[in-house]
Structure formats: structure tokens, C-alpha cells
Design an enzyme around this catalytic site. Structure first.
Site, PDB file in Angstrom:
ATOM      1  N   SER A 116       1.124  -1.464  -0.165  1.00 17.48           N
ATOM      2  CA  SER A 116       0.569  -0.114   0.542  1.00 17.48           C
ATOM      3  C   SER A 116       0.809   1.518  -0.248  1.00 17.48           C
ATOM      4  CB  SER A 116      -0.906  -0.069   1.203  1.00 17.48           C
ATOM      5  OG  SER A 116      -1.399   1.074   1.580  1.00 17.48           O
ATOM      6  N   TYR A 140      -2.078   0.116  10.998  1.00 13.55           N
ATOM      7  CA  TYR A 140      -2.662  -0.236   9.071  1.00 13.55           C
ATOM      8  C   TYR A 140      -1.163  -0.111   8.371  1.00 13.55           C
ATOM      9  CZ  TYR A 140      -3.393  -0.680   4.043  1.00 13.55           C
ATOM     10  OH  TYR A 140      -3.613  -1.136   2.367  1.00 13.55           O
ATOM     11  N   LYS A 144       1.971  -2.974   6.674  1.00 18.13           N
ATOM     12  CA  LYS A 144       2.603  -3.501   5.002  1.00 18.13           C
ATOM     13  C   LYS A 144       3.962  -3.470   5.049  1.00 18.13           C
ATOM     14  CE  LYS A 144      -1.204  -4.281   3.621  1.00 18.13           C
ATOM     15  NZ  LYS A 144      -1.811  -5.770   2.802  1.00 18.13           N
TER      16      LYS A 144
END
Length: 326
Positions: A116, A140, A144
Site C-alpha cells: 500500500s 495499517y 504493510k
């Protein structure tokens, strides 16, 4: 060649499955169906399994002799990752490790990872190149970035070859209208705007209009989900042929503000889209725009569906279908 698509019943995974239809690859799907839909996996072998079940994951990989794995199964709600970080670290990191360890044990050493643009945090410069420092601000984004570091270490230690694809804003629906974005609850900008246009939602919320942009709202780079699927296929083919790990941005090299998206959506839907201004959310950078030069030059990728009119028109056709079924 036999490929396992993890998360293949979800939004991006299901579009990847559609892209595989006119190829010679043999495809299986692994999904726990927590956010995916079994209908998306019809006509394929579906393993209903959670990556937290290490023994089951290992059994599936051992029995089916895959040559590569594509991994789409992540939690993606940035806001939720702040309030429930444990959920994100367990699923996005620990469960990915379970998958990787089984792959290494069984000598399945080709891996395509959905990363991402959130790994960049507030970017140092615009457009963003792949060599910018990773400084994620949300849990989040952290998950990643952690997996990307794990992949580098697994390459060195186990010769696991990978391609990590850093998505910018994935959006749109398949051009045949059969599949599209369907999260519950929905958190992505374009579907939320179109739910207002269709009458399923009363008002759209803009989080902050005091950013340093031309109209005060955040600017993002939008890429059609089928262009994402094409990038995955090209990455897989290059990985199999050259056995060299790499990282690519997948974006359109263009930025649009939230208010610009609303204006274009109003033109396409012929509906007025009322909105309210709320406070900024944590973890929302001012601008995220991809430099997509690397994937264009190295893999000959192109953004064939990612002009904003096509994105919103395909998403609108899908939203009209969803609104009729509810």
C-alpha cells in the site's frame, strides 16, 4: 502453472481471478469469506480457510503443489487500525508469516504481495518514487511496511522471491458489471459518494477542508482495479521468468481532490451529492500521488482503465446494481 490466490473472493482478488480467465494458469482460491463472497469464487476450487490456522494452510499448500502465491487477504480500514491495532497486526503480519513459513517449508518460492501507499506516510516529495523512505503513520501502514521488511529477510534467508505492489487508491468495477467493490461497512471514497447518488446514503462526509491543496481537501491518486489486476499478472510473469524480487508503485501519476471527485460523480450520475465537512482523520496525508515510471518501464504496464470517468462510470453501474438488490 498452478497459482493460489489468497483472498480471491474479495474485491481486488476477485478482479484478479477475472483477469486470469483468458490465461493458461490453473487457479485455486483460499479465503475465509469474512469480507469476500463465495459467489466471486464460483467455477474455481475454493479452500475456505483462515490464515491463522497454520496446519490447515500447510495442508492445502502441500496437497496442491502450487508454484506461486498471490496474497490479497488483509484488513484495510485505516481508521479501524487505530482503534483495534491488534486485529491488524495479527491478520496482516502474523497470518502472513504463517503463509510464508508454509511456503518456505514446501519450497513454494514465488510470492506476489499486496502492499500500500500507506507505507510512505506523509511523503517527502510528490510524485512518490519507490525509493522514498518508509514512514507509515497508521497501524495499517505499519503492517504493510513490516511485511515488506519480512519479505526482504526471507529472500536473503530462504531465496523466497517476491514482488510487492504498493497500491494507491484502488477503485472502480469490472467493465462487464459482474463484480465490484462491496465492503461492509464501506469506507472507500468513491463507493461512499455513489451511495449518496443512488439514495442508499443521505450525505457524504469530507474529513477536513483545511489541507494545503487548491480546494482544501485531500488529493489522491486513483487506479482502476483491472489495471491493478494487470499489474499483478505482469509481476507474476516477470517474477517467474527472472527470479528477482522487486517493488512497484501502482498508481495513475495523477491526483484529484475529494471535491473534484464529487463534481465528476455528479456529472456522471446526474445527481446532486450533498456533503458535510468534518474534522480531519488521523493518518490522512495531504497528497498521495504515485510515480509509476518504474512499472511502466520495467513491466510495460499501462493504466488502460484509470481515467476518472471510466473509474466512476464502472463504479456507478455496479452501485446501481447493488442499490436495486438491497
Amino acid at each position: 502453472m498452478k497459482i493460489l490466490v489468497v483472498g480471491g473472493a474479495g474485491y481486488i482478488g476477485s478482479h484478479m481471478i477475472k483477469r486470469f480467465q483468458d490465461t493458461d494458469y490453473e487457479i485455486d482460491i483460499l479465503d475465509n469469506l469474512s469480507t469476500g463472497f463465495e459467489l466471486n469464487a464460483q467455477n474455481y476450487k475454493l479452500h475456505i480457510c483462515d490464515l491463522s490456522d497454520k496446519d490447515h494452510v500447510h495442508q492445502i499448500l502441500k496437497e496442491n503443489k502450487y508454484e506461486a502465491v498471490m496474497h490479497f487477504a488483509s484488513y484495510i480500514n485505516v481508521g479501524e487500525s487505530y482503534s483495534n491495532p491488534n486485529k491488524y497486526y495479527e491478520n496482516n503480519v502474523t497470518n502472513t508469516l504463517n503463509l510464508l513459513d508454509s511456503m518456505v517449508d514446501l519450497k513454494i518460492l514465488n510470492f506476489i504481495f499486496s502492499s500500500s501507499a500507506a507505507v510512505y506516510g506523509e511523503p517527502q516529495s510528490i510524485p512518490i518514487t519507490e525509493d522514498q523512505m518508509l514512514s507509515p503513520v497508521s497501524p495499517y501502514g505499519n503492517t504493510k511496511a513490516i511485511v515488506e521488511k519480512i519479505l526482504k529477510d526471507y529472500d536473503k534467508a530462504h531465496a523466497l522471491k517476491y514482488v510487492s505492489l504498493r497500491y494507491f487508491n484502488a477503485c472502480g468495477a469490472h467493465t462487464d458489471g459482474s463484480i465490484g467493490e462491496r465492503h461492509n461497512p464501506e469506507t472507500h471514497l468513491i463507493p461512499l459518494i455513489l451511495q449518496v447518488a443512488s439514495g442508499r446514503r443521505e450525505i457524504f462526509s469530507i474529513y477536513g477542508e483545511d489541507y494545503d491543496t487548491k480546494d482544501g481537501t485531500c488529493i489522491r491518486d486513483y487506479v482502476h482495479v483491472m489495471d491493478l489486476a494487470e499489474a499483478h499478472l505482469l509481476s507474476l510473469e516477470d517474477l517467474i521468468q527472472n527470479q528477482k524480487s522487486d517493488i512497484y508503485n501502482i498508481g495513475n501519476n495523477l491526483g484529484f481532490s475529494v471535491k473534484e471527485i464529487i463534481n465528476i460523480a455528479e456529472t456522471i450520475t446526474h445527481q446532486k451529492i450533498p456533503y458535510e465537512i468534518l474534522a480531519r482523520r488521523k493518518g490522512d496525508p495531504t497528497q498521495l500521488i504515485a510515480d509509476n515510471t518504474k512499472i511502466i518501464e520495467k513491466l510495460n504496464w499501462s493504466a488502460n482503465y484509470s481515467d476518472l470517468n471510466t473509474i466512476i462510470m464502472t463504479a456507478w453501474e455496479w452501485e446501481k446494481r447493488l442499490s436495486k438488490s438491497n
